[in-house]
Scaffold this motif. Structure first.
Motif, PDB file in Angstrom:
ATOM      1  N   LEU A  99       0.861  -1.183   0.000  1.00 42.15           N
ATOM      2  CA  LEU A  99       0.000   0.000   0.000  1.00 42.15           C
ATOM      3  C   LEU A  99       0.895   1.229   0.000  1.00 42.15           C
ATOM      4  O   LEU A  99       1.836   1.324   0.786  1.00 42.15           O
ATOM      5  N   ASN A 101       0.905   5.158   0.531  1.00 42.48           N
ATOM      6  CA  ASN A 101       0.162   6.321   1.041  1.00 42.48           C
ATOM      7  C   ASN A 101       0.952   7.577   0.738  1.00 42.48           C
ATOM      8  O   ASN A 101       2.138   7.630   1.048  1.00 42.48           O
ATOM      9  N   TYR A 103       1.164  11.507   1.722  1.00 39.48           N
ATOM     10  CA  TYR A 103       0.701  12.552   2.635  1.00 39.48           C
ATOM     11  C   TYR A 103       1.119  13.904   2.085  1.00 39.48           C
ATOM     12  O   TYR A 103       2.288  14.252   2.115  1.00 39.48           O
ATOM     13  N   MET A 109      -3.402  10.418   9.494  1.00 38.59           N
ATOM     14  CA  MET A 109      -4.139   9.146   9.508  1.00 38.59           C
ATOM     15  C   MET A 109      -4.551   8.865  10.939  1.00 38.59           C
ATOM     16  O   MET A 109      -3.707   8.804  11.833  1.00 38.59           O
ATOM     17  N   HIS A 112      -5.852   3.485  14.158  1.00 42.03           N
ATOM     18  CA  HIS A 112      -6.549   2.314  13.594  1.00 42.03           C
ATOM     19  C   HIS A 112      -5.692   1.073  13.804  1.00 42.03           C
ATOM     20  O   HIS A 112      -4.513   1.170  14.117  1.00 42.03           O
ATOM     21  N   ASP A 114      -4.443  -2.491  11.692  1.00 46.46           N
ATOM     22  CA  ASP A 114      -4.395  -3.110  10.365  1.00 46.46           C
ATOM     23  C   ASP A 114      -4.956  -4.517  10.557  1.00 46.46           C
ATOM     24  O   ASP A 114      -4.261  -5.402  11.063  1.00 46.46           O
ATOM     25  N   SER A 126       6.559  -1.242   7.341  1.00 49.76           N
ATOM     26  CA  SER A 126       6.313   0.110   6.849  1.00 49.76           C
ATOM     27  C   SER A 126       7.631   0.810   6.532  1.00 49.76           C
ATOM     28  O   SER A 126       8.615   0.682   7.261  1.00 49.76           O
ATOM     29  N   PHE A 135       4.452   9.549  14.394  1.00 50.61           N
ATOM     30  CA  PHE A 135       3.778   8.246  14.417  1.00 50.61           C
ATOM     31  C   PHE A 135       3.371   7.959  15.856  1.00 50.61           C
ATOM     32  O   PHE A 135       4.197   8.022  16.763  1.00 50.61           O
ATOM     33  N   ARG A 186       5.130  13.295   2.020  1.00 48.73           N
ATOM     34  CA  ARG A 186       5.653  12.038   2.573  1.00 48.73           C
ATOM     35  C   ARG A 186       5.002  10.854   1.878  1.00 48.73           C
ATOM     36  O   ARG A 186       3.786  10.865   1.623  1.00 48.73           O
ATOM     37  N   THR A 190       3.291   0.338   3.108  1.00 49.25           N
ATOM     38  CA  THR A 190       3.100  -0.766   4.046  1.00 49.25           C
ATOM     39  C   THR A 190       2.943  -2.037   3.237  1.00 49.25           C
ATOM     40  O   THR A 190       2.134  -2.124   2.321  1.00 49.25           O
TER      41      THR A 190
HETATM   42  O1  LIG Z   1       1.973   6.341   7.291  1.00 46.94           O
HETATM   43  C1  LIG Z   1       2.319   5.539   8.162  1.00 46.94           C
HETATM   44  O2  LIG Z   1       3.447   5.577   8.680  1.00 46.94           O
HETATM   45  C2  LIG Z   1       1.350   4.505   8.656  1.00 46.94           C
HETATM   46  C3  LIG Z   1       0.390   4.038   7.585  1.00 46.94           C
HETATM   47  C4  LIG Z   1      -0.585   3.041   8.104  1.00 46.94           C
HETATM   48  O3  LIG Z   1      -0.728   2.834   9.269  1.00 46.94           O
HETATM   49  C5  LIG Z   1      -1.412   2.264   7.167  1.00 46.94           C
HETATM   50  O4  LIG Z   1      -1.353   2.495   5.948  1.00 46.94           O
HETATM   51  O5  LIG Z   1      -2.148   1.383   7.628  1.00 46.94           O
END
Ligand SMILES: O=C(O)CCC(=O)C(=O)O
Ligand SMILES: [Fe+2]
Length: 196
Positions: A99, A101, A103, A109, A112, A114, A126, A135, A186, A190
């Motif tokens: 995945l 991401n 930013y 975020m 949550h 996973d 990650s 974080f 950023r 993951t």
């Molecule tokens: O951006 C991060 O360091 C964490 C991302 C994350 O927790 C996720 O994609 O589930």
């Protein structure tokens, strides 16, 4: 930290640049999109995936899908990314989802777990690239005391073992804290095993 392993500075600048080059190709094949949460609110991160599965969120819920919202399959996970997984999770099965991401300004975020994967015995790895991010790591249930750490470009985190289901999130990203991405922001990768 709370069973979450942080490998600070694991990837040097050349390795980070090689990853970014490979990720540009991933994003060309599978453009970033802004997922809708099942509650109808757009997420502030933009995302895409590589691998057999991609993670997405829409009105049907959070889930893995074998296709990008365009209907096309996801591009393969680049070798440069697989090498990071092998270095820190040599015991684990091969990852089936990377995945990605992104930013941009103001993205974050929320806390949550996973937990959309089939085997919590497999870790999540990650990789942080670009601007630094705060974080936050919580507990196996929502709430309670948390600990925070700044993740810098090149840091690798393993969420596995007893810590596999800890709550975690990104509170904020510090703009202009890295020169890796000329456009700023950023990238977090993951890597996940989806259906063992
Ligand atoms: O951006 C991060 O360091 C964490 C991302 C994350 O927790 C996720 O994609 O589930
Ligand atoms: Fe997560």
């Amino acid at each position: 930290m709370r069973g979450v392993q942080v490998f600070a500075g694991m990837l040097g600048r050349p390795a980070q640049e090689a990853l970014v080059d490979d990720l540009r190709a991933v994003v060309r094949a599978a453009p970033l999109f802004s997922p809708m949460t099942p509650y109808g609110k757009p997420m502030s991160v933009r995302m895409t995936s590589a691998g057999r599965y991609g993670w997405l969120s829409d009105r049907r819920g959070y889930r893995y899908s074998e296709t990008h919202p365009s209907g096309r399959p996801w591009p393969p996970i680049p070798d440069s990314v697989l090498a990071v997984w092998r270095a820190v999770a040599s015991e684990a099965a091969a990852p089936q989802c990377c995945l990605v991401n992104f930013y941009g300004e103001g993205a974050r975020m929320g806390m949550h777990q996973d937990r959309d994967e089939g085997d919590f015995g497999q870790p999540v790895v990650s990789v942080s690239l670009g601007d630094s991010a705060l974080f936050r790591i919580g507990n196996l249930t929502r709430g309670g005391k948390t600990e925070s750490v700044w993740l810098e470009s090149g840091d690798v985190v393993v969420i596995g073992g007893e810590a596999r289901l800890v709550y975690h999130g990104i509170d904020r990203v510090k703009p202009n804290s890295s020169t890796l991405l000329p456009e700023g922001g950023r990238i977090n990768l993951t890597l996940r095993v989806v259906d063992p």
